[in-house]
Design a protein around this motif. Sequence first.
Motif, PDB file in Angstrom:
ATOM      1  N   ASN A  47       6.581  -1.027   3.385  1.00 36.05           N
ATOM      2  CA  ASN A  47       7.550  -0.623   2.330  1.00 36.05           C
ATOM      3  C   ASN A  47       8.564  -1.857   2.139  1.00 36.05           C
ATOM      4  O   ASN A  47       9.080  -2.165   1.174  1.00 36.05           O
ATOM      5  N   CYS A  48       8.611  -2.304   3.625  1.00 38.88           N
ATOM      6  CA  CYS A  48       9.926  -3.324   3.425  1.00 38.88           C
ATOM      7  C   CYS A  48       9.164  -4.666   2.721  1.00 38.88           C
ATOM      8  O   CYS A  48       9.787  -5.337   2.121  1.00 38.88           O
ATOM      9  N   THR A  49       7.873  -4.934   2.988  1.00 39.57           N
ATOM     10  CA  THR A  49       7.179  -5.867   2.163  1.00 39.57           C
ATOM     11  C   THR A  49       7.147  -5.809   0.708  1.00 39.57           C
ATOM     12  O   THR A  49       7.396  -6.916   0.092  1.00 39.57           O
ATOM     13  N   ALA A  50       7.235  -4.590   0.281  1.00 38.01           N
ATOM     14  CA  ALA A  50       7.061  -4.524  -1.027  1.00 38.01           C
ATOM     15  C   ALA A  50       8.461  -4.661  -1.904  1.00 38.01           C
ATOM     16  O   ALA A  50       8.779  -4.955  -2.851  1.00 38.01           O
ATOM     17  N   ASP A 184       5.198 -15.432 -17.794  1.00 36.35           N
ATOM     18  CA  ASP A 184       6.563 -15.045 -18.623  1.00 36.35           C
ATOM     19  C   ASP A 184       6.697 -15.401 -19.791  1.00 36.35           C
ATOM     20  O   ASP A 184       7.512 -15.110 -20.750  1.00 36.35           O
ATOM     21  N   TYR A 185       5.963 -16.761 -19.812  1.00 32.52           N
ATOM     22  CA  TYR A 185       6.144 -17.426 -21.143  1.00 32.52           C
ATOM     23  C   TYR A 185       4.916 -17.710 -21.909  1.00 32.52           C
ATOM     24  O   TYR A 185       4.727 -18.453 -22.632  1.00 32.52           O
ATOM     25  N   GLY A 186       4.154 -16.794 -21.687  1.00 27.60           N
ATOM     26  CA  GLY A 186       2.714 -16.472 -22.398  1.00 27.60           C
ATOM     27  C   GLY A 186       1.700 -17.702 -21.959  1.00 27.60           C
ATOM     28  O   GLY A 186       0.704 -17.937 -22.778  1.00 27.60           O
ATOM     29  N   LYS A 187       2.029 -18.221 -20.855  1.00 28.09           N
ATOM     30  CA  LYS A 187       1.088 -19.652 -20.344  1.00 28.09           C
ATOM     31  C   LYS A 187       0.140 -19.316 -19.286  1.00 28.09           C
ATOM     32  O   LYS A 187       0.665 -18.773 -18.396  1.00 28.09           O
ATOM     33  N   ARG A 221       3.517 -12.426  -4.004  1.00 29.42           N
ATOM     34  CA  ARG A 221       2.648 -11.015  -4.290  1.00 29.42           C
ATOM     35  C   ARG A 221       3.585 -10.147  -4.894  1.00 29.42           C
ATOM     36  O   ARG A 221       2.945  -9.482  -6.046  1.00 29.42           O
ATOM     37  N   SER A 222       4.685  -9.904  -4.591  1.00 29.80           N
ATOM     38  CA  SER A 222       5.537  -8.649  -5.298  1.00 29.80           C
ATOM     39  C   SER A 222       5.848  -9.123  -6.701  1.00 29.80           C
ATOM     40  O   SER A 222       6.267  -8.268  -7.496  1.00 29.80           O
ATOM     41  N   LEU A 223       5.913 -10.443  -7.028  1.00 35.92           N
ATOM     42  CA  LEU A 223       6.045 -10.794  -8.296  1.00 35.92           C
ATOM     43  C   LEU A 223       5.208 -10.220  -9.289  1.00 35.92           C
ATOM     44  O   LEU A 223       5.219 -10.076 -10.495  1.00 35.92           O
ATOM     45  N   TYR A 224       4.039 -10.211  -8.693  1.00 37.71           N
ATOM     46  CA  TYR A 224       2.954  -9.704  -9.514  1.00 37.71           C
ATOM     47  C   TYR A 224       2.269  -8.417  -9.234  1.00 37.71           C
ATOM     48  O   TYR A 224       1.295  -7.921  -9.739  1.00 37.71           O
ATOM     49  N   LYS A 225       3.237  -7.530  -8.694  1.00 37.87           N
ATOM     50  CA  LYS A 225       2.950  -6.187  -8.344  1.00 37.87           C
ATOM     51  C   LYS A 225       2.967  -5.358  -9.367  1.00 37.87           C
ATOM     52  O   LYS A 225       3.769  -5.537 -10.454  1.00 37.87           O
ATOM     53  N   GLY A 226       1.815  -4.594  -9.791  1.00 36.60           N
ATOM     54  CA  GLY A 226       1.810  -3.694 -11.185  1.00 36.60           C
ATOM     55  C   GLY A 226       1.294  -4.385 -12.314  1.00 36.60           C
ATOM     56  O   GLY A 226       1.373  -3.954 -13.363  1.00 36.60           O
ATOM     57  N   HIS A 231      -4.746 -13.722  -9.288  1.00 41.73           N
ATOM     58  CA  HIS A 231      -4.838 -15.016  -8.659  1.00 41.73           C
ATOM     59  C   HIS A 231      -3.768 -16.028  -9.411  1.00 41.73           C
ATOM     60  O   HIS A 231      -3.575 -15.922 -10.524  1.00 41.73           O
ATOM     61  N   VAL A 232      -2.972 -16.485  -8.532  1.00 41.17           N
ATOM     62  CA  VAL A 232      -2.222 -17.539  -9.053  1.00 41.17           C
ATOM     63  C   VAL A 232      -2.285 -19.150  -8.565  1.00 41.17           C
ATOM     64  O   VAL A 232      -2.710 -19.037  -7.396  1.00 41.17           O
TER      65      VAL A 232
END
Length: 237
Positions: A47-50, A184-187, A221-226, A231-232
């Motif tokens: 939960n902290c990691t999230a 976020d910019y469609g790229k 990772r948290s930026l892409y949660k949900g 892959h980034v």
Amino acid sequence: MIPLLLLFLLLPSTFCLICPKEYYLVNDSKCLKAAWTRATHSEAESNCTASGGTLVNIKNAIDNHAVFNFANTAGLDYIWIGLSCFANTTSSCFWDDASGSAASYSNFDPYGPNYSGDRNCVFMWMSAGYPARWSSSNCGNNFAMYSYGYICEAPPTLNGNPYHSMLPACNYNYNRKCYMRSDDYGKLYSNQSAANNFCLQNGYTSGLASIHSKIDVDFIRSLYKGTNTTHVYIGAE
Ligand SMILES: *[C@@H]1O[C@H](CO)[C@@H](O)[C@H](O)[C@H]1NC(C)=O
Ligand SMILES: *[C@@H]1O[C@H](CO)[C@@H](O)[C@H](O)[C@H]1NC(C)=O
Ligand SMILES: *[C@@H]1O[C@H](CO)[C@@H](O)[C@H](O)[C@H]1NC(C)=O
Ligand SMILES: *[C@@H]1O[C@H](CO)[C@@H](O)[C@H](O)[C@H]1NC(C)=O
Ligand SMILES: *[C@@H]1O[C@H](CO)[C@@H](O)[C@H](O)[C@H]1NC(C)=O
Ligand SMILES: *[C@@H]1O[C@H](CO)[C@@H](O)[C@H](O)[C@H]1NC(C)=O
């Protein structure tokens, strides 16, 4: 020498330390968040990691005092801290943020790490027992009686945008770094050099994110949660 001195003197008045959402800046050094839900050590850690943090890590007596005060004021009874032991010496106890062992600072109660079997997760006593001291406990899997509240910690960051003077804004400001998501910019990109060019063209002069610690990986990772992104591209240094 003089320009350097000026820089250090000017920065604090222009930019101040801030914390991620839900976290409080404690004593101008740590970002802490209290959680009252009873949790096993591993539930607490995930939960902290999230939320961009880890279970709290304590490296000196000043921090130990600050964490105790924060948790005590929040009304918690026992708190998990981000330490796990694998034998009964402090050098066999390791911090969850991958920053090493508790050999250089620890504050165990008179029993010491007192490791045995699955009793290898560490909590801090609040008002009961040995206030502000640490004890080993059953990690709590499936045992409700061994579930505690917890304190998460995240790194403070500077507000405003002191990191890259050419950037208009910090899209994602974490651990003293600015991040930007191309999607976020469609790229979307299918190779690393094209992705790196996107960063450079947008003023992110370091290019693709370079990763230096576990919390930075967890933050990305948290930026892409949900999202559906699996892959980034990151910079390989
Ligand atoms: C973990 O976080 C979620 C969402 O914030 C919360 O609903 C849940 O109760 C938390 N679980 C534990 C065990 O703390
Ligand atoms: C804050 O930090 C200072 C030293 O940097 C220390 O003397 C003081 O006790 C700390 N306060 C709390 C509440 O932990
Ligand atoms: C470990 O702690 C328990 C109390 O929690 C105590 O009874 C026991 O003697 C301790 N063992 C060692 C080896 O210190
Ligand atoms: C150290 O740990 C072992 C189990 O690995 C236990 O048998 C022993 O009593 C412990 N010793 C002390 C001093 O805590
Ligand atoms: C990388 O991708 C870009 C477009 O995204 C493309 O123009 C370029 O040819 C690609 N380069 C390689 C080596 O595949
Ligand atoms: C993920 O993909 C599925 C199926 O393609 C789609 O229905 C869903 O809306 C997507 N979710 C997000 C957050 O983009």
